[in-house]
Write a protein that holds these residues in place. Structure first.
Motif, PDB file in Angstrom:
ATOM      1  N   CYS A   1     -21.424   3.180 -12.811  1.00  0.00           N
ATOM      2  CA  CYS A   1     -21.464   3.463 -14.257  1.00  0.00           C
ATOM      3  C   CYS A   1     -22.421   4.604 -14.580  1.00  0.00           C
ATOM      4  CB  CYS A   1     -21.843   2.204 -15.030  1.00  0.00           C
ATOM      5  SG  CYS A   1     -20.558   0.933 -15.022  1.00  0.00           S
TER       6      CYS A   1
ATOM      7  N   LEU B   1     -21.484  -6.293 -13.813  1.00  0.00           N
ATOM      8  CA  LEU B   1     -21.451  -5.061 -14.605  1.00  0.00           C
ATOM      9  C   LEU B   1     -22.673  -5.009 -15.515  1.00  0.00           C
ATOM     10  CD1 LEU B   1     -17.708  -4.722 -15.682  1.00  0.00           C
ATOM     11  CD2 LEU B   1     -18.992  -3.139 -14.262  1.00  0.00           C
TER      12      LEU B   1
ATOM     13  N   ARG C   1     -12.547  -3.112 -14.062  1.00  0.00           N
ATOM     14  CA  ARG C   1     -11.858  -4.403 -14.220  1.00  0.00           C
ATOM     15  C   ARG C   1     -10.361  -4.259 -13.967  1.00  0.00           C
ATOM     16  NH1 ARG C   1     -14.588  -8.662 -16.357  1.00  0.00           N
ATOM     17  NH2 ARG C   1     -16.592  -8.178 -17.303  1.00  0.00           N
TER      18      ARG C   1
ATOM     19  N   GLY D   1     -14.853  -9.325 -24.097  1.00  0.00           N
ATOM     20  CA  GLY D   1     -14.870 -10.085 -22.843  1.00  0.00           C
ATOM     21  C   GLY D   1     -13.745  -9.758 -21.889  1.00  0.00           C
TER      22      GLY D   1
ATOM     23  N   LYS E   1     -18.704   1.516 -21.045  1.00  0.00           N
ATOM     24  CA  LYS E   1     -17.685   0.517 -21.379  1.00  0.00           C
ATOM     25  C   LYS E   1     -16.322   0.932 -20.833  1.00  0.00           C
ATOM     26  CE  LYS E   1     -19.692  -1.671 -25.444  1.00  0.00           C
ATOM     27  NZ  LYS E   1     -21.041  -1.398 -25.031  1.00  0.00           N
TER      28      LYS E   1
ATOM     29  N   LYS F   1     -13.318 -12.071 -11.941  1.00  0.00           N
ATOM     30  CA  LYS F   1     -13.749 -12.042 -13.345  1.00  0.00           C
ATOM     31  C   LYS F   1     -15.213 -12.472 -13.468  1.00  0.00           C
ATOM     32  CE  LYS F   1     -12.893 -13.813 -18.000  1.00  0.00           C
ATOM     33  NZ  LYS F   1     -14.222 -13.516 -18.358  1.00  0.00           N
TER      34      LYS F   1
ATOM     35  N   GLY G   1     -16.449   0.348 -17.114  1.00  0.00           N
ATOM     36  CA  GLY G   1     -16.322  -1.082 -16.859  1.00  0.00           C
ATOM     37  C   GLY G   1     -14.885  -1.560 -17.010  1.00  0.00           C
ATOM     38  N   ASP G   2     -14.199  -1.084 -18.064  1.00  0.00           N
ATOM     39  CA  ASP G   2     -12.791  -1.447 -18.265  1.00  0.00           C
ATOM     40  C   ASP G   2     -11.924  -0.943 -17.113  1.00  0.00           C
ATOM     41  OD1 ASP G   2     -13.376  -2.699 -20.657  1.00  0.00           O
ATOM     42  OD2 ASP G   2     -12.683  -1.032 -21.913  1.00  0.00           O
TER      43      ASP G   2
ATOM     44  N   ASP H   1     -18.266 -10.148 -14.707  1.00  0.00           N
ATOM     45  CA  ASP H   1     -19.057 -10.579 -15.865  1.00  0.00           C
ATOM     46  C   ASP H   1     -20.548 -10.581 -15.534  1.00  0.00           C
ATOM     47  OD1 ASP H   1     -16.772 -10.898 -17.375  1.00  0.00           O
ATOM     48  OD2 ASP H   1     -16.727 -13.077 -17.213  1.00  0.00           O
TER      49      ASP H   1
ATOM     50  N   PRO I   1     -24.915  -4.493 -18.830  1.00  0.00           N
ATOM     51  CA  PRO I   1     -24.578  -4.802 -20.221  1.00  0.00           C
ATOM     52  C   PRO I   1     -23.889  -3.644 -20.947  1.00  0.00           C
ATOM     53  CG  PRO I   1     -26.786  -5.578 -19.723  1.00  0.00           C
ATOM     54  CD  PRO I   1     -26.313  -4.782 -18.528  1.00  0.00           C
TER      55      PRO I   1
ATOM     56  N   GLN J   1     -20.102  -3.788 -20.412  1.00  0.00           N
ATOM     57  CA  GLN J   1     -19.364  -4.988 -20.808  1.00  0.00           C
ATOM     58  C   GLN J   1     -18.628  -4.705 -22.113  1.00  0.00           C
ATOM     59  OE1 GLN J   1     -19.047  -7.745 -19.050  1.00  0.00           O
ATOM     60  NE2 GLN J   1     -20.698  -7.511 -17.578  1.00  0.00           N
ATOM     61  N   SER J   2     -17.396  -5.182 -22.212  1.00  0.00           N
ATOM     62  CA  SER J   2     -16.640  -5.068 -23.446  1.00  0.00           C
ATOM     63  C   SER J   2     -17.010  -6.215 -24.365  1.00  0.00           C
ATOM     64  CB  SER J   2     -15.142  -5.104 -23.159  1.00  0.00           C
ATOM     65  OG  SER J   2     -14.757  -3.976 -22.453  1.00  0.00           O
TER      66      SER J   2
END
Length: 78
Positions: free
Chosen positions: A27, A68, A46, A77, A39, A61, A42-43, A65, A70, A73-74
Motif C-alpha cells: 500500500c 491490511l 481483495r 467491509g 483503499k 477474508k 486494498g480493494d 481484515d 486501516p 480498509q473499505s
C-alpha cells in the motif's frame, strides 16, 4: 497478475505473521510511486486474491481484515 497472487499466497502460507508488513508495504509503495489511494489498493488486493488465490475464502477474508492497514480498509467491509 496470477503470478503475483501466487507469490503473495506463497509468502502468506510461509510467513503469515508478516502479512501485515507485506500488505502495508504494498500500500505504501503504491501510494508513493503511483499516487494510488490505499483503499483502492486494498480493494484490488481483495479482488485479486479472491479471484486467483488458492487460500480458503473465509481465511483469506479474515487475514485481509487483520493484515491490511486501516487506511486500506473499505468502510463497507469489502
Amino acid at each position: 497478475m496470477p503470478d503475483v497472487v501466487d507469490l503473495i499466497d506463497w509468502y502468506i502460507l510461509r510467513e503469515p505473521r508478516l502479512a501485515p508488513a507485506l500488505f502495508g508495504e504494498i500500500c505504501l509503495d503504491a501510494r508513493m510511486r503511483f499516487g494510488l489511494d490505499p483503499k483502492d489498493v486494498g480493494d484490488l488486493l481483495r479482488r485479486s486474491l479472491h479471484l486467483v488465490s488458492g487460500l480458503d475464502r473465509q481465511i483469506l477474508k479474515a487475514l485481509l481484515d487483520l493484515a491490511l492497514p486501516p487506511s486500506a480498509q473499505s468502510p463497507d467491509g469489502r
